[in-house]
Write an enzyme that holds these catalytic residues in place. Structure first.
Site, PDB file in Angstrom:
ATOM      1  N   ARG A 122       0.847  -1.198   0.000  1.00  0.00           N
ATOM      2  CA  ARG A 122       0.000   0.000   0.000  1.00  0.00           C
ATOM      3  C   ARG A 122       0.881   1.246   0.000  1.00  0.00           C
ATOM      4  O   ARG A 122       1.881   1.309   0.707  1.00  0.00           O
ATOM      5  CB  ARG A 122      -0.886   0.008   1.250  1.00  0.00           C
TER       6      ARG A 122
ATOM      7  N   ARG B  49       0.646  10.754   7.847  1.00  0.00           N
ATOM      8  CA  ARG B  49      -0.760  10.413   8.119  1.00  0.00           C
ATOM      9  C   ARG B  49      -1.018  10.393   9.629  1.00  0.00           C
ATOM     10  O   ARG B  49      -2.071  10.818  10.087  1.00  0.00           O
ATOM     11  CB  ARG B  49      -1.103   9.051   7.505  1.00  0.00           C
TER      12      ARG B  49
END
Length: 198
Positions: free
Chosen positions: A139, A150
């Site tokens: 990913r 994030r």
């Protein structure tokens, strides 16, 4: 049953949501997936979102709430749903509450998967290595640097909804550093407690 799963990226929300979908037969509503679907389907809200995203902007609360409203109105979400990645702000949490009240519905539980963030990066690196070894694509957000960004965004923006739901009495905190099965068992005991209250 209407649930919200809260926790930083890598806390295991996706893993647990998939299990709950299977167990309760209710859909997992991920805002990212819904945004992409609305854009692909060229719905009025999707077109608005595409315009903002193409310009490199962040999709507004109004657009995200509109997409959630459309989605929870669909047949498969009538008996319940699991929200993952929403609400991200107090404004979104308040909009969600008003939207549900209008349909004579409410959130049954907010489950926070609390994790040791210093150990999350190791978990993500491990997840990326396992995917590589299994010949699966890694990913994009499993890159350690992307992941750290994030995490910062989560701590800055989304973590504020935790105290909001704590005040409402809906929040249950679960140790997300336990094994997947133990986290699942902890979630089950919270949800069984709800059934007993009804």
């Amino acid at each position: 049953m209407r649930l919200i799963l809260v926790g930083p990226p890598g806390a295991g929300k996706g893993t647990q949501a998939a299990r709950l979908v299977e167990k309760y037969g209710i859909p997992q509503l991920s805002t990212g997936d819904m945004l992409r679907a609305a854009v692909a389907a060229r719905t009025p809200i999707g077109l608005k979102a595409k315009e903002v995203m193409d310009a490199g902007g962040l999709v507004s609360d109004e657009i995200v709430v509109g997409i959630i409203r459309d989605r929870i109105g669909e047949d498969d979400a009538k008996t319940g749903f699991i929200l993952d990645g929403f609400p991200r702000t107090i404004a979104q949490a308040e909009a969600l509450e008003q939207m549900l009240q209008a349909g004579d519905q409410k959130i049954d539980a907010v489950i926070e998967l609390r994790v040791d963030q210093s150990r999350l990066v190791d978990r993500i690196v491990k997840r990326a290595e396992e995917a590589k070894n299994a010949g699966q694509p890694v990913r994009k957000d499993d890159d350690p640097e992307v992941f750290k960004q994030r995490l910062e965004a989560y701590n800055r923006d989304t973590a504020v909804v935790v105290p909001y739901y704590e005040k409402t009495g809906l929040l249950s905190v679960i140790d997300g550093m336990q094994s997947i099965d133990d986290v699942a068992a902890s979630i089950d005991s919270v949800l069984q407690g709800l059934d007993e209250k009804v």
